[in-house]
Write a protein that holds these residues in place. Structure first.
Motif, PDB file in Angstrom:
ATOM      1  N   CYS A 134       3.449  41.593  32.520  1.00 30.36           N
ATOM      2  CA  CYS A 134       3.302  41.447  33.981  1.00 30.36           C
ATOM      3  C   CYS A 134       2.428  40.222  34.192  1.00 30.36           C
ATOM      4  CB  CYS A 134       2.615  42.664  34.576  1.00 30.36           C
ATOM      5  SG  CYS A 134       3.369  44.237  34.110  1.00 30.36           S
ATOM      6  N   ALA A 135       3.029  39.050  34.210  1.00 33.11           N
ATOM      7  CA  ALA A 135       2.247  37.839  33.937  1.00 33.11           C
ATOM      8  C   ALA A 135       1.788  37.020  35.149  1.00 33.11           C
ATOM      9  CB  ALA A 135       3.028  36.937  32.986  1.00 33.11           C
ATOM     10  N   ALA A 136       2.452  37.158  36.297  1.00 34.22           N
ATOM     11  CA  ALA A 136       2.092  36.265  37.424  1.00 34.22           C
ATOM     12  C   ALA A 136       0.767  36.679  38.067  1.00 34.22           C
ATOM     13  CB  ALA A 136       3.191  36.321  38.489  1.00 34.22           C
ATOM     14  N   PRO A 137      -0.035  35.725  38.505  1.00 34.14           N
ATOM     15  CA  PRO A 137       0.246  34.290  38.584  1.00 34.14           C
ATOM     16  C   PRO A 137       0.030  33.511  37.285  1.00 34.14           C
ATOM     17  CG  PRO A 137      -1.871  34.771  39.592  1.00 34.14           C
ATOM     18  CD  PRO A 137      -1.278  36.094  39.200  1.00 34.14           C
ATOM     19  N   GLY A 138      -0.441  34.162  36.231  1.00 31.53           N
ATOM     20  CA  GLY A 138      -0.467  33.480  34.945  1.00 31.53           C
ATOM     21  C   GLY A 138      -1.858  33.211  34.370  1.00 31.53           C
ATOM     22  N   GLY A 139      -2.873  33.769  35.017  1.00 27.70           N
ATOM     23  CA  GLY A 139      -4.245  33.530  34.538  1.00 27.70           C
ATOM     24  C   GLY A 139      -4.440  33.955  33.086  1.00 27.70           C
ATOM     25  N   LYS A 140      -3.920  35.139  32.766  1.00 29.24           N
ATOM     26  CA  LYS A 140      -4.136  35.641  31.402  1.00 29.24           C
ATOM     27  C   LYS A 140      -3.210  34.937  30.405  1.00 29.24           C
ATOM     28  CE  LYS A 140      -6.047  39.864  33.198  1.00 29.24           C
ATOM     29  NZ  LYS A 140      -5.667  39.603  34.611  1.00 29.24           N
ATOM     30  N   GLU A 157       7.647  38.322  34.613  1.00 37.75           N
ATOM     31  CA  GLU A 157       7.195  38.740  35.949  1.00 37.75           C
ATOM     32  C   GLU A 157       8.420  39.166  36.744  1.00 37.75           C
ATOM     33  OE1 GLU A 157       4.348  39.250  37.831  1.00 37.75           O
ATOM     34  OE2 GLU A 157       5.790  39.756  39.394  1.00 37.75           O
ATOM     35  N   ARG A 162       6.581  35.522  42.792  1.00 35.31           N
ATOM     36  CA  ARG A 162       5.448  35.443  41.852  1.00 35.31           C
ATOM     37  C   ARG A 162       5.895  34.840  40.529  1.00 35.31           C
ATOM     38  NH1 ARG A 162       0.772  38.249  43.323  1.00 35.31           N
ATOM     39  NH2 ARG A 162       0.232  38.675  41.160  1.00 35.31           N
ATOM     40  N   ASP A 188      12.532  43.562  34.849  1.00 29.89           N
ATOM     41  CA  ASP A 188      11.719  44.735  35.123  1.00 29.89           C
ATOM     42  C   ASP A 188      11.036  45.091  33.804  1.00 29.89           C
ATOM     43  OD1 ASP A 188      10.648  47.225  35.526  1.00 29.89           O
ATOM     44  OD2 ASP A 188      12.359  47.993  36.663  1.00 29.89           O
ATOM     45  N   GLY A 189       9.727  45.017  33.796  1.00 33.52           N
ATOM     46  CA  GLY A 189       8.967  45.273  32.568  1.00 33.52           C
ATOM     47  C   GLY A 189       9.296  46.618  31.928  1.00 33.52           C
ATOM     48  N   ASP A 206      -0.900  43.915  31.828  1.00 38.90           N
ATOM     49  CA  ASP A 206      -1.860  43.752  32.926  1.00 38.90           C
ATOM     50  C   ASP A 206      -1.163  44.313  34.160  1.00 38.90           C
ATOM     51  OD1 ASP A 206      -4.246  42.883  34.122  1.00 38.90           O
ATOM     52  OD2 ASP A 206      -3.325  41.018  34.765  1.00 38.90           O
TER      53      ASP A 206
HETATM   54  N1  SAM Z   1      -1.517  39.059  34.481  1.00 37.06           N
HETATM   55  C1  SAM Z   1      -1.579  38.361  35.756  1.00 37.06           C
HETATM   56  C2  SAM Z   1      -2.653  37.309  35.693  1.00 37.06           C
HETATM   57  O1  SAM Z   1      -3.596  37.440  34.901  1.00 37.06           O
HETATM   58  O2  SAM Z   1      -2.550  36.313  36.418  1.00 37.06           O
HETATM   59  C3  SAM Z   1      -1.779  39.342  36.899  1.00 37.06           C
HETATM   60  C4  SAM Z   1      -0.740  40.435  36.933  1.00 37.06           C
HETATM   61  S1  SAM Z   1      -0.805  41.466  38.344  1.00 37.06           S
HETATM   62  C5  SAM Z   1      -2.156  42.471  38.036  1.00 37.06           C
HETATM   63  C6  SAM Z   1       0.551  42.541  38.060  1.00 37.06           C
HETATM   64  C7  SAM Z   1       1.896  41.882  38.214  1.00 37.06           C
HETATM   65  O3  SAM Z   1       2.915  42.798  37.806  1.00 37.06           O
HETATM   66  C8  SAM Z   1       2.248  41.457  39.628  1.00 37.06           C
HETATM   67  O4  SAM Z   1       2.513  40.091  39.667  1.00 37.06           O
HETATM   68  C9  SAM Z   1       3.524  42.253  39.959  1.00 37.06           C
HETATM   69  O5  SAM Z   1       4.449  41.541  40.738  1.00 37.06           O
HETATM   70  C10 SAM Z   1       4.066  42.531  38.576  1.00 37.06           C
HETATM   71  N2  SAM Z   1       4.981  43.694  38.469  1.00 37.06           N
HETATM   72  C11 SAM Z   1       5.103  44.755  39.297  1.00 37.06           C
HETATM   73  N3  SAM Z   1       6.048  45.596  38.848  1.00 37.06           N
HETATM   74  C12 SAM Z   1       6.541  45.054  37.701  1.00 37.06           C
HETATM   75  C13 SAM Z   1       7.551  45.446  36.783  1.00 37.06           C
HETATM   76  N4  SAM Z   1       8.247  46.573  36.943  1.00 37.06           N
HETATM   77  N5  SAM Z   1       7.784  44.638  35.722  1.00 37.06           N
HETATM   78  C14 SAM Z   1       7.095  43.498  35.554  1.00 37.06           C
HETATM   79  N6  SAM Z   1       6.141  43.072  36.396  1.00 37.06           N
HETATM   80  C15 SAM Z   1       5.863  43.845  37.461  1.00 37.06           C
END
Ligand code: SAM
Length: 329
Positions: A134-140, A157, A162, A188-189, A206
């Motif tokens: 779950c990578a957006a916006p990509g900080g990690k 993502e 996003r 979908d993750g 994340d």
């Molecule tokens: N890791 C990111 C960073 O450090 O910038 C922040 C991630 S944020 C906490 C969680 C992300 O999971 C959101 O961008 C959201 O859109 C995404 N998300 C929600 N449901 C998801 C799914 N089923 N599969 C993958 N990503 C999903």
């Protein structure tokens, strides 16, 4: 400043605060009062500056030191390369963000310093195949690439917009030819485990969660009420993402799960459910890492060795951030 503070204080959403008050008094006990003081006071918030090793700048480091910033993890984690640099300071305040400029790498990424803990806990080594589920916006993702050169790096993502933001972050921080090792997908993750079984050495989950910090500033009662209803559905989504991550891991590989909420239902409860229902995973002790960075972070006491919860405190206003580490047998 006082006028600005009053303006910001006014925006706190009472419905969300009342909900947190009830839940977190029970879950955190006495610790909640000081956490609440930080969360409800945006002027107490701090920001960390993660330097981009692919665009080093001595001038930037000099400016940061002049402004009272110091490196966050000097020598505390032996596996961190010297090129990994994150600057913080004890006083609150913002630092200007760099604008996106096509063809030019950014020098730094602004973040909550606690966001680095999941990345540090994952301990990615050069050559390992990594999935950021779950990578957006990509900080990690950016932080991971400051620590090591993965073999394959898959950033995923689900959300369309996003996902574009994630791509832009990667382009802004990662140069050629390293950028060619990164695969960005929009899946979908929950399905990646079946699509890419036993492919990765490390997976970061994340997870989407109830973001306590921003939810307190929900724009209106309707938005806050809707979020509090959706909050109940998150543990099930988080559990499914974790199950998928476990499938995607090679035997012997490990995963880190993180959220930016204090809510036990989305943190320890989800991890305990995984540990009780998946016989092929075991907890990994991260208490040494927590000890090594304990000068800069305040942790909730009484957590198990495979997990930690960062509690924001004045002067160390990082978090909330829950981190847990598991290994696939
Ligand atoms: N890791 C990111 C960073 O450090 O910038 C922040 C991630 S944020 C906490 C969680 C992300 O999971 C959101 O961008 C959201 O859109 C995404 N998300 C929600 N449901 C998801 C799914 N089923 N599969 C993958 N990503 C999903």
């Amino acid at each position: 400043i006082l006028t600005k503070e009053r303006k910001l204080q006014k925006q706190i959403c009472q419905v969300a605060l009342d909900h947190f008050e009830k839940q977190y008094t029970t879950e955190l006990g006495e610790a909640w009062a000081s956490v609440r003081d930080v969360l409800t006071c945006p002027l107490c918030w701090q920001c960390a500056i993660l330097l981009n090793k692919f665009s080093p700048s001595t001038e930037l480091e000099n400016t940061l030191r002049m402004k009272g910033y110091h490196p966050a993890f000097p020598g505390s984690l032996p596996y961190l390369p010297a090129s990994f640099k994150c600057y913080i300071r004890r006083t609150p305040g913002r630092f200007p963000a760099q604008k996106h400029q096509a063809g030019k790498l950014k020098e730094y990424y602004l973040l909550n310093a606690a966001s680095l803990l999941p990345v540090l806990a994952l301990e990615v080594k050069d050559g390992e195949d990594v999935l950021d589920l779950c990578a957006a916006p990509g900080g990690k993702s950016v932080a991971t690439l400051q620590c090591a050169y993965p073999g394959q790096f898959h950033c995923n993502e689900y959300d369309d917009l996003r996902s574009r933001w994630l791509k832009q972050t990667i382009e802004s921080f990662i140069p050629d030819p390293l950028i060619n090792l990164i695969m960005v997908s929009k899946l979908d993750g929950r399905q990646i485990g079946d699509l890419k079984p036993e492919l990765y050495d490390k997976v970061l989950v994340d997870a989407p969660c109830s973001n306590d910090r921003s939810w307190l500033f929900s724009s209106d009662i309707q938005q806050a009420t809707l979020r509090l209803i959706q909050r109940k559905e998150l543990p099930s989504l988080q559990f499914q993402l974790l199950r998928s991550a476990i499938k995607a891991l090679r035997p012997g590989g490990s995963l880190v799960y993180s959220t930016c909420t204090l809510s036990k239902a989305e943190n320890s409860d989800v991890i305990n459910l995984i540990l009780n229902s998946c016989s092929n995973v075991m907890p990994v002790d991260i208490s040494e890492m927590a000890k090594a960075v304990s000068q800069e972070f305040t942790f909730l006491s009484g957590m198990q060795q495979h997990e930690l919860l960062v509690l924001p405190e004045k002067g160390k206003a990082w978090g909330p951030m829950y981190v847990a580490k598991l290994k696939k047998m």
